[in-house]
Design an enzyme around this catalytic site. Structure first.
Site, PDB file in Angstrom:
ATOM      1  N   ARG A   1       0.807  -1.226   0.000  1.00 40.62           N
ATOM      2  CA  ARG A   1       0.000   0.000   0.000  1.00 40.62           C
ATOM      3  C   ARG A   1       0.841   1.277   0.000  1.00 40.62           C
ATOM      4  O   ARG A   1       0.523   2.248  -0.657  1.00 40.62           O
ATOM      5  CB  ARG A   1      -0.918  -0.004   1.213  1.00 40.62           C
TER       6      ARG A   1
ATOM      7  N   LYS B   1      -0.040 -20.185   4.378  1.00 42.26           N
ATOM      8  CA  LYS B   1      -0.939 -20.463   5.480  1.00 42.26           C
ATOM      9  C   LYS B   1      -0.999 -19.251   6.405  1.00 42.26           C
ATOM     10  O   LYS B   1      -0.101 -18.413   6.306  1.00 42.26           O
ATOM     11  CB  LYS B   1      -0.477 -21.685   6.255  1.00 42.26           C
TER      12      LYS B   1
ATOM     13  N   GLU C   1      10.493 -25.503  19.133  1.00 45.80           N
ATOM     14  CA  GLU C   1      11.107 -24.189  18.927  1.00 45.80           C
ATOM     15  C   GLU C   1      11.528 -23.609  20.263  1.00 45.80           C
ATOM     16  O   GLU C   1      10.867 -23.847  21.274  1.00 45.80           O
ATOM     17  CB  GLU C   1      10.104 -23.238  18.281  1.00 45.80           C
TER      18      GLU C   1
ATOM     19  N   HIS D   1       2.079 -28.312   8.913  1.00 46.74           N
ATOM     20  CA  HIS D   1       3.420 -28.910   8.877  1.00 46.74           C
ATOM     21  C   HIS D   1       3.456 -30.352   9.419  1.00 46.74           C
ATOM     22  O   HIS D   1       3.977 -31.251   8.773  1.00 46.74           O
ATOM     23  CB  HIS D   1       4.405 -28.076   9.696  1.00 46.74           C
TER      24      HIS D   1
HETATM   25  C1  BG6 Z   1       5.462 -21.226  10.722  1.00 48.00           C
HETATM   26  C2  BG6 Z   1       4.692 -20.932  11.973  1.00 48.00           C
HETATM   27  O1  BG6 Z   1       4.622 -21.793   9.747  1.00 48.00           O
HETATM   28  O2  BG6 Z   1       6.516 -22.126  11.025  1.00 48.00           O
HETATM   29  C3  BG6 Z   1       5.598 -20.364  13.037  1.00 48.00           C
HETATM   30  O3  BG6 Z   1       3.662 -20.000  11.676  1.00 48.00           O
HETATM   31  C4  BG6 Z   1       6.778 -21.271  13.261  1.00 48.00           C
HETATM   32  O4  BG6 Z   1       4.895 -20.154  14.255  1.00 48.00           O
HETATM   33  C5  BG6 Z   1       7.452 -21.623  11.955  1.00 48.00           C
HETATM   34  O5  BG6 Z   1       7.686 -20.586  14.103  1.00 48.00           O
HETATM   35  C6  BG6 Z   1       8.510 -22.691  12.161  1.00 48.00           C
HETATM   36  O6  BG6 Z   1       9.235 -22.842  10.976  1.00 48.00           O
HETATM   37  P1  BG6 Z   1      10.728 -23.374  11.001  1.00 48.00           P
HETATM   38  O7  BG6 Z   1      11.092 -23.516   9.569  1.00 48.00           O
HETATM   39  O8  BG6 Z   1      11.538 -22.364  11.746  1.00 48.00           O
HETATM   40  O9  BG6 Z   1      10.691 -24.690  11.735  1.00 48.00           O
END
Ligand code: BG6
Length: 491
Positions: free
Chosen positions: A51, A149, A217, A241
């Site tokens: 924008r 997503k 994570e 995932h």
């Molecule tokens: C994303 C999620 O799709 O994947 C995040 O929205 C997450 O919350 C991330 O942190 C993790 O991806 P990666 O590649 O770091 O494991």
């Protein structure tokens, strides 16, 4: 990773949300790296759209900063950076009105290149953008739409979203990104299963005891609290995932690597998942939310302090015992878990084989053994086959577990590409194998929706866990009830 680089044909990538976080951290660096590797050639352009007002020059500065921030210094070659920036453009566009669309159309011109419209924006305006692209006559036979997503927050909203873009783009033109599918080791899972003969005969309930899929994570929700609090770990990670990984482990061998052949098999898996409904959610699912604790030796706040909602019951951790009701996987649980603020950042799939049927070694010198295949997605991508051997030395027959260890970095002496590098160019190649088809997304929601509903009806509240721990106690109990435990590999 491959030594053979095959260039893709010329394209225009139009990135809506071109000044956003995803463009800055992932898309711009990924496209730069593909250019540096010689895979992008000719007059291919990247057009940022958002924008705000910005000139092409200002956008080039934005992209240059993104490269300096997110690409290693040793990877930045001034000549390549110059070419890359020279192919960048920017158009200010309002998705909700006609402002800027004609200018974009003029820039695209009549030249029949592949056009990829990447919607790195909130899903609420996917439909508006698709409609404007249609209205201004920018969608052609060789145009593609890339969406990220979350695809909906349940089946109904996902269908509405898919419909809103499906009105203007054919399914063969829509690329739904699940970046986990672009990870090198995830693709290797396909190679491991279908380019080797040794695994397929034992890839079933006669030989496999159970499967564990973990995506852990260390980070908290950071600046994404607003989105995350409406999603939670089940929508953010499991619906996409983790279920995609489960599908790749569980699917039947497809007749070819063709996109629809692979996706047909994944769909069958999703449709064979045993529904978790009613009070089963109390025993087969675990929800957790982190409270304050420590991450990597530093004190970190709890989830409620990070978001603007002190009473939120959104889960930041989920563990689920999933079962696939088909011949191959009868009685083989797939334990899924994912969480934020866990002690390590690690994503892996563990195939736990059954123990030997009879132990010929005495208890003193050895115990029943069970093989294990560990597919590590990150960090340190690797495939390890854990076997039993005799401990070396003359001291008698002692057994020990060792891993036949294939570490990608050592083996190939090369950087593991980011998932987006592969996926962005697959869009240009028109290869949908690593993208989710509409019916897959729907089938995943069909399994997830009843779980979320049952959480509500049974008041299955989040259990607290300390930031920096492996989640709530019930996650351990989920496996302990089956006489199993989470396998903690060394990161
Ligand atoms: C994303 C999620 O799709 O994947 C995040 O929205 C997450 O919350 C991330 O942190 C993790 O991806 P990666 O590649 O770091 O494991």
């Amino acid at each position: 990773m491959s030594s053979k680089i095959i260039p893709v044909e010329e394209f225009d990538y139009i990135v809506f949300g071109g000044t956003g976080d995803l463009a800055e951290r992932k898309l711009i660096p990924a496209l730069y790296r593909r250019l540096a590797d010689g895979q992008i050639v000719g007059e291919s352009r990247i057009i940022g759209a958002a924008r705000g007002e910005m000139s092409d020059e200002e956008y080039r500065k934005f992209a240059n900063d993104a490269l300096n921030e997110h690409v290693g210094k040793d990877e930045l070659d001034p000549a390549v950076v110059k070419t890359f920036l020279g192919n960048l453009y920017y158009r200010s566009i309002d998705a909700m009105s006609d402002r800027g669309w004609q200018e974009l159309k003029d820039l695209l011109g009549d030249y029949e290149k592949v056009r990829a419209f990447y919607l790195a924006v909130g899903p609420s305006i996917f439909g508006n953008i698709a409609e404007q692209l249609h209205k201004f006559g920018m969608i052609r036979e060789r145009s593609r739409l890339v969406i990220e997503k979350p695809i909906g927050k349940d089946l109904k909203s996902a269908e509405a979203l898919n419909e809103s873009v499906g009105k203007y783009f054919k399914e063969e033109q829509i690329f739904r990104i699940d970046h986990y599918l672009g990870k090198e080791t995830v693709q290797n899972l396909m190679a491991l299963r279908f380019a080797n003969t040794i695994y397929e005969p034992i890839w079933n309930s006669a030989h496999i005891d159970h499967v564990q899929i973990t995506a852990a994570e260390t980070l908290g929700v950071e600046a994404r609290g607003n989105y995350y609090d409406t999603a939670g770990a089940i929508r953010d990670m499991v619906q996409n995932h983790l279920l995609q990984l489960l599908c790749l482990v569980a699917m039947e061998p497809p007749p070819s690597n063709d996109a629809n052949a692979v996706r047909d098999e994944k769909l069958k898996v999703l449709r064979s998942l045993r529904p978790i409904t009613g009070d089963k959610v109390m025993t087969e699912t675990v929800r957790g939310q982190y409270k304050e604790g420590a991450s990597k030796g530093k004190a970190v706040p709890g989830y409620l302090d990070e978001i603007d909602n002190k009473t939120s019951d959104t889960e930041t951790f989920v563990a689920i015992k999933a079962q696939i009701d088909n011949w191959r996987w009868a009685n083989v649980p797939f334990y899924l878990r994912t969480g934020k603020r866990l002690p390590e950042r690690v994503s892996e799939i563990i195939i736990q084989f059954k123990p030997v049927p009879h132990n010929i070694f005495s208890e003193v010198v050895g115990s029943k053994s069970a093989n294990r295949l560990i597919i590590r997605l990150q960090p340190n991508e690797s495939v390890q086959q854990v076997i039993m051997i005799k401990d070396p030395g003359p001291g008698g027959m002692r057994l020990r577990q060792v891993a036949l260890d294939m570490q990608f970095e050592e083996q190939f002496d090369t950087r593991a590409p980011d998932a987006y590098e592969r996926l962005l160019l697959d869009v240009i190649r028109g290869n949908q194998t690593l993208f989710m088809r509409r019916d897959e997304v729907a089938a995943a929601w069909e399994w997830i929706d009843p779980i979320i509903e049952a959480w509500d009806t049974h008041s299955h509240e989040c259990e607290e866990y300390i930031a920096g721990s492996w989640g709530p106690f019930s996650s351990v109990a989920l496996l302990a009830g089956d006489n199993r435990k989470w396998i903690q590999t060394k990161v």
